[in-house]
Design an enzyme around this catalytic site. Sequence first.
Site, PDB file in Angstrom:
ATOM      1  N   GLU A  49       1.138  -1.159  -0.036  1.00  0.00           N
ATOM      2  CA  GLU A  49      -0.068  -0.045  -0.011  1.00  0.00           C
ATOM      3  C   GLU A  49       0.646   1.295   0.354  1.00  0.00           C
ATOM      4  OE1 GLU A  49      -3.145   0.041   2.847  1.00  0.00           O
ATOM      5  OE2 GLU A  49      -3.965  -1.464   2.199  1.00  0.00           O
ATOM      6  N   ASP A  60      -5.912   9.574   9.144  1.00  0.00           N
ATOM      7  CA  ASP A  60      -5.079   9.488   9.281  1.00  0.00           C
ATOM      8  C   ASP A  60      -4.187   9.826  10.979  1.00  0.00           C
ATOM      9  OD1 ASP A  60      -4.435   8.275   7.022  1.00  0.00           O
ATOM     10  OD2 ASP A  60      -3.075   9.729   6.259  1.00  0.00           O
TER      11      ASP A  60
END
Length: 263
Positions: A49, A60
Amino acid sequence: MTRIDAKFAELKAQGKKAFVSYVMAGDPDFDTSLELVKGLPGAGVDIIELGLPFTDPMADGPTIQLAGQRALDGGMTLQRTLDLATEFRKTDNTTPIVMMGYYNPIYSRGVDRFLADAKAAGIDGLIVVDLPPEEDSELCLPAQAAGLNFIRLATPTTDDKRLPRVLQNTSGFVYYVSITGITGSAEAEATDVGPEVARIKAATDLPVIVGFGINTPEKSRAIASVADGAVVGSAIVGQIGAGKPVAEVLAFVKTLSDGAHSA
């Protein structure tokens, strides 16, 4: 069949679970990032990824936010991220790459142009965290038409009513987010994850991979044992943030992949 589909078929034939690693493209700089990404398959990574740096990464946690900032400060862009994938593909034509990020940079480039460029760079799939299924016509359906997998996130709050909508146009695999919250904020527990994975698998034939909250080889093994694989991001990115040499980061990644592969 995409590289992602081929990889899962290969793992299934071997009776193995998948180990997926997340790294931020261009963190801490282009060359170091490329060296790291090139080394991931040798450290047991089945699918890479590749994070696309963005100025406002809402899903995040601090570790990955800082990584994105380091990458942006180093001049990383969407184009440079594609360049990194292109360079990787010169030496590895089999390991799948999933680009993970937010819609804004893709929209700014133009969807058709982005998809053509991503395909040319050897990107195999996309995870775009801020595009819900209601927006499938924006990017998901064009991506599928271009031969890219479009991977959706399912979360603990994705109930049985919502799940079919999430799965409808998903391909490649389903990414189950093991915790509610941001990346790196809590630990995943196999006892919680197992029943949720079973619920999703009852609704789809796609592999279900679990991420968020996996930070040790033991945790990687425990989570992979109740799913089709495990994703580790913040724990790896944190090593890069601490300035560890690439070889040391890759040695750590190998312990995590060994964990998942022993499940």
